[in-house]
Write an enzyme that holds these catalytic residues in place. Structure first.
Site, PDB file in Angstrom:
ATOM      1  N   ASN A   1       0.822  -1.214   0.000  1.00 46.72           N
ATOM      2  CA  ASN A   1       0.000   0.000   0.000  1.00 46.72           C
ATOM      3  C   ASN A   1       0.856   1.264   0.000  1.00 46.72           C
ATOM      4  OD1 ASN A   1      -2.596  -1.109  -0.082  1.00 46.72           O
ATOM      5  ND2 ASN A   1      -2.616  -1.460   2.128  1.00 46.72           N
TER       6      ASN A   1
ATOM      7  N   HIS B   1      -3.034   2.199  -2.643  1.00 49.03           N
ATOM      8  CA  HIS B   1      -4.110   1.333  -2.158  1.00 49.03           C
ATOM      9  C   HIS B   1      -4.853   0.629  -3.291  1.00 49.03           C
ATOM     10  CE1 HIS B   1      -3.940   2.230   2.143  1.00 49.03           C
ATOM     11  NE2 HIS B   1      -3.556   3.452   1.786  1.00 49.03           N
TER      12      HIS B   1
ATOM     13  N   GLU C   1      -6.017  -7.080   5.560  1.00 49.58           N
ATOM     14  CA  GLU C   1      -5.442  -8.189   4.788  1.00 49.58           C
ATOM     15  C   GLU C   1      -5.569  -9.511   5.521  1.00 49.58           C
ATOM     16  OE1 GLU C   1      -1.902  -6.524   7.139  1.00 49.58           O
ATOM     17  OE2 GLU C   1      -3.830  -5.863   6.331  1.00 49.58           O
TER      18      GLU C   1
ATOM     19  N   ARG D   1      -0.331 -26.254   1.240  1.00 52.10           N
ATOM     20  CA  ARG D   1      -0.478 -26.244  -0.214  1.00 52.10           C
ATOM     21  C   ARG D   1      -0.852 -24.854  -0.716  1.00 52.10           C
ATOM     22  NH1 ARG D   1      -4.520 -30.648  -2.004  1.00 52.10           N
ATOM     23  NH2 ARG D   1      -5.957 -29.163  -1.032  1.00 52.10           N
TER      24      ARG D   1
END
Length: 544
Positions: free
Chosen positions: A415, A420, A450, A470
């Site tokens: 950011n 952003h 996030e 994974r």
């Protein structure tokens, strides 16, 4: 907003106090103050104050009985407030505007607009958590239903919200909801009074009980409009219960209060009740003169139900006096108005009718929208709470599940360095990677910023760790569309599972494990330890 002088600021403060419907005493002065405040706010380029003043003008127009002007203005204002949430100044004004729209439209017979505003209130997420929002929604919907002829459904809606929130402390929302019960029960009484004496008596008792519960709140909230409306309604109840002296006292007081604040619609309704009191008191000639003057004074913007009651009572007074031509004139006009109202009600009911399947599909669309993060399309916290509630539903033996807390490493630098917009693009891309990499029963939730939560129903910690490893590997190798060439992103993941970790600590334990992964060098998966489970901050356990 441009700078304003001390003199302008003083004028704004004076007009604000005069225009605010919550503090005003005279509706005509409040209307004028609203218009002046709009002009000053627009000159000062104060968009928020101008919007507030416009909403106040709409409310003041409604309280003065200028229904169609209020409706037209409300329809212009509503789109400007769509995204405002309750708890803020504009958010709370949005609720008040929707309630005013529903009331004004219902009183004017524009039921499609009224129902639309009431439904928007009912679909507001805060209806389920805030009593004031619940009162707003129920009151608005009930008034629409009552004006459309379904007083009994309206009473059910109002009684239901009182059952859910009526034990709380007195509030303004509780006051107008109780007054709504009073007015709706009176409306139902007028519909059955010549058909079912027993039900008519019960409806008057319901109305009086609600009125007597609400009257003590009038001093607490000091709202002159509701003082006039509630006292006038109580006076009308007392007429039909035969307590004419008490009815006279309440009606005269209510009329004085309505006239003092120039509340035209309420004043005219009280005048119609005084006409009924004169007739019940054996003064048929005075009642007829009083009611015919009221009919002459009512303009086309006035309340339809007041006009109906005035002609009906005038017909009864003229018939009692033996003046059959005048009685027939009033009866003819009363029946015309009733046909007009019935036709409008049936047309609106037909336009608003939906099948059960359509209603369920629409409810599912609303729920889907309310449970989605608008940026990523992932589930939001509301969906997470519902999923956990379903998993925890069996109190004795809740379904096992694992929960992963996912955090993008060094996301702040994305950011800060790239903006952003790029950060948002990365989150959208990450959401798609996670959705593609989980099972059909797994739920991916944007938890905040996030941070992402993944719920693995039926999985243990080892299974969830294998799946998360994974995913971590895929993310580490992914080439991001909007990042500079060669720039990679990684994630840190923490996992906790039930029943090893109690459901009240599973989110906290996963969070602690995620931070342990950060401290351990990032870009790794950690399973919560016994210490993580023990020391995790407990959260409330969602239940169905």
């Amino acid at each position: 907003m441009s700078s304003v002088s001390a003199q302008q600021r003083e004028i704004i403060e004076r007009l604000t106090a005069a225009a605010d419907p919550a503090t005003k005493r005279d509706a005509s002065e409040a209307e004028q103050a609203s218009r002046e405040l709009i002009a000053i706010a627009e000159d000062a380029h104060d968009d928020e104050l101008a919007l507030v003043a416009h909403v106040w003008l709409c409310i003041n127009l409604h309280q003065r009985g200028k229904l169609h002007q209020a409706i037209s203005l409300a329809q212009v204002l509503r789109p400007q407030l769509t995204d405002e949430r309750p708890g803020t100044r504009l958010g709370d004004l949005r609720l008040e505007l929707l309630r005013t729209t529903a009331l004004a439209a219902s009183e004017a017979g524009e039921f499609d607009i009224g129902i639309d505003a009431a439904e928007e209130l009912a679909n507001d997420p805060d209806v389920h958590t805030r009593a004031d929002a619940a009162f707003d929604a129920a009151f608005s919907l009930a008034i629409c239903l009552e004006r459309m002829g379904n007083s009994w459904q309206a009473l059910r809606v109002l009684n239901d919200v009182m059952a859910r929130h009526g034990d709380g402390p007195p509030s303004f929302g509780m006051l107008y909801t109780l007054n709504g019960i009073v007015a709706t029960a009176i409306g139902a009484f007028h519909r059955v009074r010549d058909l079912d004496d027993g039900e008519a008596v019960d409806l008057l008792i319901t109305a009086r009980d609600a009125a007597e519960r609400a009257v003590p709140m009038l001093d607490q909230f000091a709202n002159q409009l509701y003082r006039a409306a509630l006292t006038g309604n109580l006076g009308e109840i007392l007429i039909y219960q035969g307590e004419l002296d008490a009815a006279d006292h309440h009606l005269r007081g209510a009329l004085a209060w309505a006239e003092e604040i120039d509340a035209t619609a309420h004043r005219d309704r009280i005048r119609a009740s005084i006409g009924a009191w004169l007739l019940a008191s054996g003064q048929a000639d005075e009642a007829l003169e009083w009611l015919e003057q009221l009919v002459d004074d009512l303009d086309e913007d006035g309340t339809h139900s007041t006009r109906v009651r005035a002609h009906h009572t005038a017909h009864l007074a003229a018939r009692e006096l033996g003046w059959y031509d005048r009685a027939l004139d009033h009866l003819t006009e009363y029946e015309r108005l009733e046909r007009q109202r019935t036709t409008s009600q049936l047309r609106s009911a037909s336009e608003l009718f939906v099948t059960r399947t359509e209603a369920e599909a629409e409810a599912e669309r609303h729920r889907y929208s309310a449970e989605r993060d608008p940026l990523t399309g992932l589930a939001n916290r509301r969906r997470l709470n519902r999923v956990l509630a379903e998993l925890n539903a069996a109190a004795d033996e809740p379904a096992p599940y694992a929960l992963a807390m996912v955090d993008v490493d060094h996301f702040k630098s994305v950011n800060d360095e790239l903006g952003h917009a790029v950060g948002d693009s990365v989150l959208v891309e990450l959401a798609q990677i996670l959705l593609d990499g989980v099972g059909d029963d797994d739920v991916v939730v944007r938890y905040g910023g996030e941070e992402i939560v993944i719920v693995f129903p039926g999985a243990g910690a080892d299974t969830a760790a294998f799946r998360c490893e994974r995913l971590r590997s895929v993310i580490e190798q992914h080439v991001w569309a909007d990042l500079p060439a060669g720039r990679r992103l990684t994630v840190s993941m923490g996992i906790a599972s039930t029943p090893h970790t109690g459901p009240e600590r599973v989110v906290g334990a996963a969070d602690r494990a995620m931070y342990a992964a950060k401290r351990g060098g990032r870009n790794q998966v950690r399973v919560a330890t016994d210490d993580d489970a023990r020391d995790a901050t407990p959260t409330s356990i969602p239940r169905r």
